[in-house]
Design a protein around this motif. Sequence first.
Motif, mmCIF file in Angstrom:
data_model
loop_
_atom_site.group_PDB
_atom_site.id
_atom_site.type_symbol
_atom_site.label_atom_id
_atom_site.label_comp_id
_atom_site.label_asym_id
_atom_site.label_seq_id
_atom_site.Cartn_x
_atom_site.Cartn_y
_atom_site.Cartn_z
ATOM 1 N N ARG A 54 -9.433 -0.021 -12.428
ATOM 2 C CA ARG A 54 -9.569 -1.471 -12.255
ATOM 3 C C ARG A 54 -10.992 -1.954 -12.569
ATOM 4 O O ARG A 54 -11.180 -2.916 -13.318
ATOM 5 N N GLU A 65 -8.629 -10.661 -13.575
ATOM 6 C CA GLU A 65 -8.404 -10.061 -12.261
ATOM 7 C C GLU A 65 -7.097 -10.536 -11.638
ATOM 8 O O GLU A 65 -6.370 -9.760 -11.012
ATOM 9 N N ARG A 69 -3.095 -8.873 -9.385
ATOM 10 C CA ARG A 69 -3.026 -9.268 -7.985
ATOM 11 C C ARG A 69 -1.618 -9.737 -7.637
ATOM 12 O O ARG A 69 -0.956 -10.391 -8.433
ATOM 13 N N GLN A 71 0.582 -11.563 -4.225
ATOM 14 C CA GLN A 71 0.403 -12.279 -2.970
ATOM 15 C C GLN A 71 1.702 -12.267 -2.191
ATOM 16 O O GLN A 71 2.778 -12.125 -2.770
ATOM 17 N N THR A 81 -3.530 -12.509 -0.402
ATOM 18 C CA THR A 81 -3.525 -11.448 -1.404
ATOM 19 C C THR A 81 -2.992 -10.176 -0.773
ATOM 20 O O THR A 81 -3.459 -9.748 0.275
ATOM 21 N N ARG A 83 -2.116 -7.196 -2.917
ATOM 22 C CA ARG A 83 -2.713 -6.088 -3.674
ATOM 23 C C ARG A 83 -3.586 -6.648 -4.774
ATOM 24 O O ARG A 83 -3.319 -7.720 -5.296
ATOM 25 N N GLU A 84 -4.608 -5.879 -5.157
ATOM 26 C CA GLU A 84 -5.493 -6.262 -6.258
ATOM 27 C C GLU A 84 -5.533 -5.185 -7.328
ATOM 28 O O GLU A 84 -6.418 -5.192 -8.183
#
Length: 103
Positions: A54, A65, A69, A71, A81, A83-84
Amino acid sequence: MTTAPAVLIKNTAELAQGHIVHTHGGLRVRLDEGTSRALTGRTVYYWTATVLNRAEVLERGVIPEAFMRTQKWVPGSGWKTDREDVWTVQGNNFDEWLVEDPS
């Protein structure tokens, strides 16, 4: 100097949990959960994956980004959020992917 891992070419039907796939913008993703479904006479495969590089991808600025992601709705708090580091890999048996060779 880092040596690039050897890769194999696999179609989407050959992908399996744990495979590390090279995809859009230089992403390296590990396949976590997959599903499939028949659509118009073909099977379509869909994998949820974890982005393994990442920081490198963000530094290069190839993929925003927000594209990595997810939500979820939290009652009383709204959208948060989740996961990123998420990506999806999807296709049918005509799509091919570069998969790291585990040997």
